[in-house]
Write an enzyme that holds these catalytic residues in place. Structure first.
Site, PDB file in Angstrom:
ATOM      1  N   TYR A  64       8.225   5.041   3.383  1.00 27.95           N
ATOM      2  CA  TYR A  64       8.781   3.729   3.045  1.00 27.95           C
ATOM      3  C   TYR A  64      10.104   3.467   3.754  1.00 27.95           C
ATOM      4  CZ  TYR A  64       4.969   3.169  -0.133  1.00 27.95           C
ATOM      5  OH  TYR A  64       3.691   3.042  -0.632  1.00 27.95           O
ATOM      6  N   GLN A  89       0.809 -10.237  -1.883  1.00 30.86           N
ATOM      7  CA  GLN A  89       0.613  -8.786  -1.964  1.00 30.86           C
ATOM      8  C   GLN A  89       1.587  -8.068  -1.033  1.00 30.86           C
ATOM      9  OE1 GLN A  89      -3.688  -7.590  -1.871  1.00 30.86           O
ATOM     10  NE2 GLN A  89      -4.020  -9.793  -1.640  1.00 30.86           N
ATOM     11  N   HIS A 101       3.055  -6.541  -5.548  1.00 32.94           N
ATOM     12  CA  HIS A 101       3.082  -5.106  -5.263  1.00 32.94           C
ATOM     13  C   HIS A 101       4.479  -4.566  -4.997  1.00 32.94           C
ATOM     14  CE1 HIS A 101      -1.413  -5.588  -4.005  1.00 32.94           C
ATOM     15  NE2 HIS A 101      -1.254  -5.506  -5.302  1.00 32.94           N
ATOM     16  N   GLY A 123      -4.697 -14.491   4.913  1.00 32.66           N
ATOM     17  CA  GLY A 123      -4.510 -13.153   5.441  1.00 32.66           C
ATOM     18  C   GLY A 123      -4.691 -12.010   4.476  1.00 32.66           C
TER      19      GLY A 123
END
Length: 225
Positions: free
Chosen positions: A54, A87, A105, A170
């Site tokens: 991350y 998302q 998310h 998308g």
């Protein structure tokens, strides 16, 4: 009262900004099994690997800018009441000027400690083992990992239930519970799906636009004006 346009966005929304989707055709994320880098078990087994994964995403996000699709959505707030449910964990919608964004998310530029899901703080730098909050508790990315609850899903459902128009951009519509959201809009709500490789077909209430986000949104505007 402005028409309420609800927009569901996924990785394809940000791809044209240069953000990797980091998910290969074989399902690997940067060469790792998804459960290694995006699950509580993976974090428990190898926190260094997960945190660095991350960190790389966060560094990359600093190098890109919103694309024309992001900018166009922000400009449409002059004509529509817009609620974006994404998302994506990037901040490109916000940087483009959109004012009402729900991140299902999580967000790369936020963190929380490992003990309290509500302990969310703004965070733009690397996190390593030993990076702690003001209370001395280890930090982790504010990301919803596989196997974790999606805390904002009920808010997203409520938003969809009030849609006058639905626009999907998308997303493969394969990740749940986000993929179910399109079914919560009122019956016969005009719906549009923009994706260069759509996996669903047009129907009476759904118009499929097989284009990238930046090109497809132009077609969408023509259709609704």
């Amino acid at each position: 009262m402005k028409t309420h346009l609800v927009v569901l966005t996924g990785a394809g929304m940000s791809a044209e900004s240069g953000l990797k989707t980091f998910r290969d055709e074989n399902g690997l994320w940067e060469g790792h099994d998804v459960m290694q880098v995006a699950s509580p078990q993976g974090f428990a087994n190898n926190p260094d690997l997960v945190l660095e994964f991350y960190n790389q995403r966060r560094r990359q996000l600093k190098t890109v800018q919103p694309n024309n699709a992001h900018l166009t959505l922000a400009q449409l707030e002059n004509e529509f009441k817009i609620s974006i449910i994404t998302q994506n964990v990037d901040d490109l919608h916000e940087r483009a000027g959109s004012s009402n964004v729900t991140h299902l998310h999580g967000e790369l530029f936020k963190a929380r400690n490992i003990e309290n899901n509500e302990s969310v703080i703004d965070w733009t730098e690397d996190i390593i083992v030993g990076t702690k909050d003001k209370n001395g508790i280890q930090l982790r990315p504010h990301i919803v990992w596989f196997g974790e609850d999606v805390p904002l899903i009920n808010k997203a459902i409520s938003i969809c239930e009030t849609a006058d128009i639905l626009l999907i951009i998308g997303t493969s519509l394969q990740v749940y519970p986000a993929a179910n959201l399109m079914h919560y809009v009122p019956q016969n709500t005009p719906s549009f799906y923009i994706d260069p490789n759509p996996n669903i077909r047009s129907s009476n209430s759904l118009k499929v636009i097989p284009k990238t986000a930046t090109n497809g949104i132009k077609d969408f505007i023509t259709m609704v004006k």
